[in-house]
Design an enzyme around this catalytic site. Sequence first.
Site, mmCIF file in Angstrom:
data_model
loop_
_atom_site.group_PDB
_atom_site.id
_atom_site.type_symbol
_atom_site.label_atom_id
_atom_site.label_comp_id
_atom_site.label_asym_id
_atom_site.label_seq_id
_atom_site.Cartn_x
_atom_site.Cartn_y
_atom_site.Cartn_z
ATOM 1 N N ASP A 84 0.864 -1.188 0.000
ATOM 2 C CA ASP A 84 0.000 0.000 0.000
ATOM 3 C C ASP A 84 0.903 1.243 0.000
ATOM 4 O OD1 ASP A 84 -1.699 2.078 0.546
ATOM 5 O OD2 ASP A 84 -2.710 1.100 2.256
ATOM 6 N N GLU A 131 29.343 9.335 5.349
ATOM 7 C CA GLU A 131 29.459 7.913 5.666
ATOM 8 C C GLU A 131 29.368 7.110 4.371
ATOM 9 O OE1 GLU A 131 25.263 8.109 7.929
ATOM 10 O OE2 GLU A 131 26.074 6.110 7.837
ATOM 11 N N CYS A 150 25.618 9.317 10.651
ATOM 12 C CA CYS A 150 24.957 10.577 10.257
ATOM 13 C C CYS A 150 25.305 11.736 11.175
ATOM 14 C CB CYS A 150 23.442 10.383 10.239
ATOM 15 S SG CYS A 150 22.936 8.974 9.273
ATOM 16 N N THR A 159 13.758 3.968 2.229
ATOM 17 C CA THR A 159 14.351 5.119 2.931
ATOM 18 C C THR A 159 15.717 5.478 2.343
ATOM 19 O OG1 THR A 159 15.363 3.785 4.689
ATOM 20 C CG2 THR A 159 13.129 4.541 5.069
ATOM 21 N N SER A 192 16.966 0.236 15.489
ATOM 22 C CA SER A 192 17.592 1.536 15.221
ATOM 23 C C SER A 192 16.673 2.679 15.643
ATOM 24 C CB SER A 192 17.999 1.669 13.753
ATOM 25 O OG SER A 192 16.875 1.808 12.911
ATOM 26 N N HIS A 225 17.518 14.714 13.169
ATOM 27 C CA HIS A 225 18.076 13.887 12.098
ATOM 28 C C HIS A 225 16.907 13.200 11.396
ATOM 29 C CE1 HIS A 225 20.087 11.025 9.727
ATOM 30 N NE2 HIS A 225 19.701 9.992 10.469
ATOM 31 N N LYS A 254 7.972 11.093 15.582
ATOM 32 C CA LYS A 254 8.016 10.233 16.781
ATOM 33 C C LYS A 254 8.971 10.819 17.818
ATOM 34 C CE LYS A 254 6.925 5.870 14.679
ATOM 35 N NZ LYS A 254 7.140 4.445 14.669
ATOM 36 N N ASN A 291 16.569 10.000 2.563
ATOM 37 C CA ASN A 291 17.626 10.109 3.568
ATOM 38 C C ASN A 291 18.918 10.576 2.901
ATOM 39 O OD1 ASN A 291 19.133 9.973 5.894
ATOM 40 N ND2 ASN A 291 18.755 7.799 6.296
ATOM 41 N N SER A 339 24.102 6.520 13.876
ATOM 42 C CA SER A 339 24.007 5.143 14.362
ATOM 43 C C SER A 339 25.355 4.669 14.872
ATOM 44 C CB SER A 339 23.538 4.224 13.236
ATOM 45 O OG SER A 339 22.181 4.470 12.977
HETATM 46 N N1 CAA Z 1 -0.993 3.109 5.782
HETATM 47 C C1 CAA Z 1 -0.474 3.906 6.745
HETATM 48 N N2 CAA Z 1 0.533 3.518 7.580
HETATM 49 C C2 CAA Z 1 1.041 2.287 7.408
HETATM 50 C C3 CAA Z 1 0.558 1.402 6.421
HETATM 51 C C4 CAA Z 1 -0.505 1.856 5.579
HETATM 52 N N3 CAA Z 1 -1.024 1.080 4.638
HETATM 53 N N4 CAA Z 1 1.243 0.246 6.507
HETATM 54 C C5 CAA Z 1 2.156 0.397 7.514
HETATM 55 N N5 CAA Z 1 2.006 1.625 8.053
HETATM 56 C C6 CAA Z 1 2.784 2.211 9.136
HETATM 57 C C7 CAA Z 1 3.087 1.239 10.255
HETATM 58 O O1 CAA Z 1 2.013 1.139 11.173
HETATM 59 C C8 CAA Z 1 4.330 1.877 10.861
HETATM 60 O O2 CAA Z 1 3.939 2.947 11.687
HETATM 61 P P1 CAA Z 1 4.523 3.071 13.174
HETATM 62 O O3 CAA Z 1 6.020 3.159 13.024
HETATM 63 O O4 CAA Z 1 3.923 4.332 13.698
HETATM 64 O O5 CAA Z 1 4.129 1.843 13.896
HETATM 65 C C9 CAA Z 1 5.045 2.488 9.652
HETATM 66 O O6 CAA Z 1 4.071 2.548 8.607
HETATM 67 C C10 CAA Z 1 6.204 1.647 9.133
HETATM 68 O O7 CAA Z 1 5.728 0.359 8.923
HETATM 69 P P2 CAA Z 1 6.575 -0.893 9.417
HETATM 70 O O8 CAA Z 1 7.019 -0.678 10.820
HETATM 71 O O9 CAA Z 1 5.859 -2.133 9.085
HETATM 72 O O10 CAA Z 1 7.814 -0.706 8.403
HETATM 73 P P3 CAA Z 1 9.042 -1.621 8.163
HETATM 74 O O11 CAA Z 1 9.366 -2.449 9.333
HETATM 75 O O12 CAA Z 1 8.847 -2.311 6.859
HETATM 76 O O13 CAA Z 1 10.192 -0.514 7.974
HETATM 77 C C11 CAA Z 1 11.859 0.778 9.086
HETATM 78 C C12 CAA Z 1 10.372 0.608 8.814
HETATM 79 C C13 CAA Z 1 12.328 -0.319 10.037
HETATM 80 C C14 CAA Z 1 12.116 2.122 9.741
HETATM 81 C C15 CAA Z 1 12.631 0.678 7.740
HETATM 82 O O14 CAA Z 1 12.237 1.706 6.876
HETATM 83 C C16 CAA Z 1 14.142 0.736 7.901
HETATM 84 O O15 CAA Z 1 14.792 -0.244 8.263
HETATM 85 N N6 CAA Z 1 14.757 1.901 7.603
HETATM 86 C C17 CAA Z 1 16.199 2.084 7.684
HETATM 87 C C18 CAA Z 1 16.669 2.293 9.097
HETATM 88 C C19 CAA Z 1 16.325 3.646 9.645
HETATM 89 O O16 CAA Z 1 16.118 4.599 8.925
HETATM 90 N N7 CAA Z 1 16.323 3.761 10.990
HETATM 91 C C20 CAA Z 1 16.058 5.017 11.637
HETATM 92 C C21 CAA Z 1 16.854 5.166 12.906
HETATM 93 S S1 CAA Z 1 18.606 4.949 12.559
HETATM 94 C C22 CAA Z 1 19.079 6.455 11.889
HETATM 95 O O17 CAA Z 1 18.381 7.411 11.997
HETATM 96 C C23 CAA Z 1 20.368 6.520 11.139
HETATM 97 C C24 CAA Z 1 20.073 6.536 9.681
HETATM 98 O O18 CAA Z 1 20.018 7.585 9.050
HETATM 99 C C25 CAA Z 1 19.843 5.262 9.018
#
Ligand code: CAA
Length: 388
Positions: free
Chosen positions: A29, A79, A111, A152, A201, A233, A242, A276, A309
């Site tokens: 979706d 990085e 970052c 991302t 993370s 960030h 959040k 990002n 990170s």
């Molecule tokens: N409509 C609306 N919302 C929806 C949806 C839909 N149809 N389907 C899912 N969502 C929502 C979920 O409910 C969830 O919301 P919440 O977080 O509020 O619960 C959100 O969308 C994301 O869904 P998932 O949790 O299922 O997503 P995922 O597990 O597939 O991926 C992630 C999310 C883990 C962040 C992934 O994008 C990822 O690994 N990203 C890279 C790591 C990252 O950026 N980490 C951030 C902290 S580390 C950092 O900041 C350093 C850096 O730059 C990397």
Amino acid sequence: MSVGIDEISFYTSNYFLDLRTLAEVQHTDPDKYYTGIGQERMGMAAPDEDIVTLAANAALPLIERVGPDAISTLLFATETGIDQSKSAGVYVHRLLGLNSNCRVVELKQACYSATAALQMACALVARQPQRKVLVIASDIARYDLNTPGEATQGCGAVAMLIGSDPRLVSIEPEVGNYTEDVMDFWRPNYRTTALVDGKYSTKIYLKALKRAWENFREVSPLTFGDLSHFCYHLPFSRMAQKAHQHLAKLNRSPLDPEQLEAQIEETLLYNRTIGNSYTASMYIGLCSLLENCRNSLADSRIGFFSYGSGCVGEFFTGTVRQGYEACLHRSRHQQMLAARSELSYDEYLELYRYPDPRDGEVHEIPQVTTGRFRLAAISHHKREYIIC
Ligand code: CAA
């Protein structure tokens, strides 16, 4: 004496993938991306673009104004390193025609390193107030295909001129830090894409925010209520929402959800369509705020939370200067974003899979970028950059 950001400019690739396209291919979706993580598009670097060309393009308008001899030090944060030894900044030094007496060094801590560079630049300027330091943060965020991180990705560079009596934002000396040895996101030398424990993370990000804020409160009299806007960030824009709710709750803020959103919403606009950009992302968020806030920000105090990170977090503050509006690059940035070309999914894959030659042969790279600087070849293990 006030020290801080005198001018800021950013650059991203001319190419992007709309996350609706990615969602369609993945049978996901699109609202998961547009709403769930708060991202709409992600920038994709062309084959002849890398952190050096993005960086030089970001910094060019600043150097055109102050002249290449004005810069005493170039601090390059990334990085997405292209060499274990030589700083990417040295290539940029030549492309921008900087003075041979200008020192150059590259900094790394995921970052966070752009913030380390900013703080070091402020310290250098405090010692020699007539000097200007150029801080550049440049990154290309890459994850494996078909992983949660894929949506991302992104790319971008930001360049900031740090000086005394700055025209945009004075940076206050009090900072709160938090460091912990964790494996939430990392990229071993032998990989071109990052490894990440995604959910972990996001938890560590929030923990580092709490601990850096607590440390900040030990050294600064400022409270949550003294800050009018917050730049976080931005791995994806929902992360900042959040984080801000988390910080507001920790401080028992009386603000309602709409008021809290108003404190960050303008910081997210550019990131939603660039994706990002790791080290650059929080500072592109600052550009987004300064260039899009409907009310004047003059004399407002901004809270910054920088996260890298691994991990290092830092909370610090800055005050927006009177007359800042006249020193922005708003129309150039907005025209650049509006002029980008959308990629089909196949074109995205082609860029994603473009070869990264390692055999020492001569590899000429076709001109694809619309930027002023390009990576023209990789020959005999040497990267060859040219000015278009
Ligand atoms: N409509 C609306 N919302 C929806 C949806 C839909 N149809 N389907 C899912 N969502 C929502 C979920 O409910 C969830 O919301 P919440 O977080 O509020 O619960 C959100 O969308 C994301 O869904 P998932 O949790 O299922 O997503 P995922 O597990 O597939 O991926 C992630 C999310 C883990 C962040 C992934 O994008 C990822 O690994 N990203 C890279 C790591 C990252 O950026 N980490 C951030 C902290 S580390 C950092 O900041 C350093 C850096 O730059 C990397």
